[in-house]
Structures are given as structure tokens and as C-alpha cells.
Design a protein around this motif. Structure first.
Motif, PDB file in Angstrom:
ATOM      1  N   GLY A   1      30.175  38.008  43.068  1.00  0.00           N
ATOM      2  CA  GLY A   1      29.410  39.211  42.808  1.00  0.00           C
ATOM      3  C   GLY A   1      30.262  40.455  42.634  1.00  0.00           C
ATOM      4  O   GLY A   1      29.744  41.494  42.207  1.00  0.00           O
ATOM      5  N   ARG A   2      31.553  40.362  42.969  1.00  0.00           N
ATOM      6  CA  ARG A   2      32.442  41.528  42.819  1.00  0.00           C
ATOM      7  C   ARG A   2      33.530  41.279  41.776  1.00  0.00           C
ATOM      8  O   ARG A   2      33.937  42.196  41.073  1.00  0.00           O
ATOM      9  N   PHE A   3      34.026  40.052  41.707  1.00  0.00           N
ATOM     10  CA  PHE A   3      35.102  39.701  40.787  1.00  0.00           C
ATOM     11  C   PHE A   3      34.557  38.854  39.645  1.00  0.00           C
ATOM     12  O   PHE A   3      33.598  38.100  39.810  1.00  0.00           O
ATOM     13  N   SER A   4      35.215  38.968  38.491  1.00  0.00           N
ATOM     14  CA  SER A   4      34.828  38.178  37.331  1.00  0.00           C
ATOM     15  C   SER A   4      36.072  37.698  36.599  1.00  0.00           C
ATOM     16  O   SER A   4      36.948  38.500  36.258  1.00  0.00           O
ATOM     17  N   ILE A   5      36.145  36.387  36.369  1.00  0.00           N
ATOM     18  CA  ILE A   5      37.279  35.805  35.649  1.00  0.00           C
ATOM     19  C   ILE A   5      36.852  35.508  34.215  1.00  0.00           C
ATOM     20  O   ILE A   5      35.716  35.077  33.961  1.00  0.00           O
ATOM     21  N   SER A   6      37.753  35.747  33.287  1.00  0.00           N
ATOM     22  CA  SER A   6      37.485  35.453  31.878  1.00  0.00           C
ATOM     23  C   SER A   6      38.805  35.090  31.201  1.00  0.00           C
ATOM     24  O   SER A   6      39.874  35.288  31.774  1.00  0.00           O
ATOM     25  N   ARG A   7      38.708  34.580  30.010  1.00  0.00           N
ATOM     26  CA  ARG A   7      39.919  34.221  29.268  1.00  0.00           C
ATOM     27  C   ARG A   7      39.708  34.452  27.781  1.00  0.00           C
ATOM     28  O   ARG A   7      38.580  34.382  27.280  1.00  0.00           O
ATOM     29  N   ASP A   8      40.817  34.699  27.103  1.00  0.00           N
ATOM     30  CA  ASP A   8      40.826  34.833  25.650  1.00  0.00           C
ATOM     31  C   ASP A   8      41.884  33.871  25.141  1.00  0.00           C
ATOM     32  O   ASP A   8      43.090  34.180  25.199  1.00  0.00           O
ATOM     33  N   ASN A   9      41.458  32.717  24.683  1.00  0.00           N
ATOM     34  CA  ASN A   9      42.417  31.700  24.268  1.00  0.00           C
ATOM     35  C   ASN A   9      43.197  32.120  23.017  1.00  0.00           C
ATOM     36  O   ASN A   9      44.317  31.657  22.804  1.00  0.00           O
ATOM     37  N   ALA A  10      42.627  32.992  22.214  1.00  0.00           N
ATOM     38  CA  ALA A  10      43.346  33.474  21.038  1.00  0.00           C
ATOM     39  C   ALA A  10      44.523  34.356  21.426  1.00  0.00           C
ATOM     40  O   ALA A  10      45.503  34.465  20.686  1.00  0.00           O
ATOM     41  N   LYS A  11      44.417  34.988  22.601  1.00  0.00           N
ATOM     42  CA  LYS A  11      45.488  35.868  23.082  1.00  0.00           C
ATOM     43  C   LYS A  11      46.302  35.230  24.203  1.00  0.00           C
ATOM     44  O   LYS A  11      47.173  35.887  24.784  1.00  0.00           O
ATOM     45  N   ASN A  12      45.996  33.987  24.542  1.00  0.00           N
ATOM     46  CA  ASN A  12      46.714  33.306  25.634  1.00  0.00           C
ATOM     47  C   ASN A  12      46.695  34.140  26.918  1.00  0.00           C
ATOM     48  O   ASN A  12      47.716  34.271  27.603  1.00  0.00           O
ATOM     49  N   THR A  13      45.540  34.683  27.238  1.00  0.00           N
ATOM     50  CA  THR A  13      45.443  35.587  28.374  1.00  0.00           C
ATOM     51  C   THR A  13      44.203  35.280  29.203  1.00  0.00           C
ATOM     52  O   THR A  13      43.137  34.970  28.651  1.00  0.00           O
ATOM     53  N   VAL A  14      44.374  35.365  30.511  1.00  0.00           N
ATOM     54  CA  VAL A  14      43.256  35.252  31.441  1.00  0.00           C
ATOM     55  C   VAL A  14      43.179  36.555  32.229  1.00  0.00           C
ATOM     56  O   VAL A  14      44.202  37.185  32.506  1.00  0.00           O
ATOM     57  N   TYR A  15      41.953  36.953  32.561  1.00  0.00           N
ATOM     58  CA  TYR A  15      41.723  38.238  33.224  1.00  0.00           C
ATOM     59  C   TYR A  15      40.988  38.032  34.543  1.00  0.00           C
ATOM     60  O   TYR A  15      40.256  37.065  34.720  1.00  0.00           O
ATOM     61  N   LEU A  16      41.176  38.983  35.423  1.00  0.00           N
ATOM     62  CA  LEU A  16      40.393  39.039  36.645  1.00  0.00           C
ATOM     63  C   LEU A  16      39.922  40.480  36.815  1.00  0.00           C
ATOM     64  O   LEU A  16      40.721  41.360  37.126  1.00  0.00           O
TER      65      LEU A  16
END
Length: 123
Positions: A66-81
Motif C-alpha cells: 500500500g506504500r511501495f510500488s514496483i514496476s519495470r520497463d523492459n525496453a529500458k532495462n530498468t526496474v523501479y521502486l
């Protein structure tokens, strides 16, 4: 072989937000599950969040749901938090890690690790 470099850490007041990024090298990034882990002083490294190779499935530790969210952009080879409503207890070094295939929830499967980025939350 995958090399991971985290960025985006820093000092923030309680209630604030930060977004961590993890840039991966290599052409096979999209075949890896990705995870974020953290280690606070005097504590063992623990699981924070993970995302499947496609991005279709995400997983969170109870303490960050509910506070953190993980995502990724495979085109940019990057994962976010994305970290919102930060608390002093979130203070830790945050590590990005990669696990081959669909093993996002298996901590032992993560065999590539970044160097970590410090997140400090002041009260």
C-alpha cells in the motif's frame, strides 16, 4: 551475466516519497524476475518487493504493502521502486537483484545483486 546499478536513494522526511531505479546491463533483462531488498543497520537483508519478468505479477512485503510500488520497463532495462509515505523504519540500504525466469518469490534464486543505495528517512 547481468550487472545492476541502483540510483535514487537519499534523505527524506517521514511521509515523503522517493523513487529508486535499477539499471541493468545485458540483452536478457526481460527474462529475469527482479526484486528489491533492504538491509538496515544491525539487521539481516530482507525482501521488499518483486516483479515477474513480464511485469504482470508483483509481490510485496507486508510492511510496505500500500506504500511501495514496483514496476519495470523492459525496453529500458530498468526496474523501479516507488516509495510513498516513508517511515523512519524504512531507513536502509536498498538493493536491486535479478533472478532467472519466473522465480520472483524465491529469495535464494536471486543471483545478481547491485551495490545498493542508501535511503534515510528522518522523523
Amino acid at each position: 551475466q547481468v550487472q545492476l546499478v541502483e540510483s535514487g536513494g537519499g534523505l527524506v522526511q517521514a511521509g515523503g516519497s522517493l523513487r529508486l531505479s535499477c539499471a541493468a546491463s545485458g540483452r536478457t533483462f526481460s527474462t529475469y524476475s527482479m526484486g528489491w531488498f533492504r538491509q538496515a543497520p544491525g539487521k539481516e537483508r530482507g525482501f521488499v518487493a518483486a516483479i515477474s519478468w513480464s511485469g504482470a505479477a508483483t509481490y510485496y512485503a507486508d510492511s510496505v504493502k500500500g506504500r511501495f510500488s514496483i514496476s519495470r520497463d523492459n525496453a529500458k532495462n530498468t526496474v523501479y521502486l516507488q516509495m510513498n509515505f516513508l517511515k523512519p523504519d524504512d531507513t536502509a540500504v536498498y538493493y536491486c537483484a535479478a533472478a532467472p525466469g519466473s522465480r520472483a518469490t524465491v529469495t535464494a534464486a536471486y543471483n545478481y545483486w547491485g551495490q545498493g543505495t542508501q535511503v534515510t528517512v528522518s522523523s
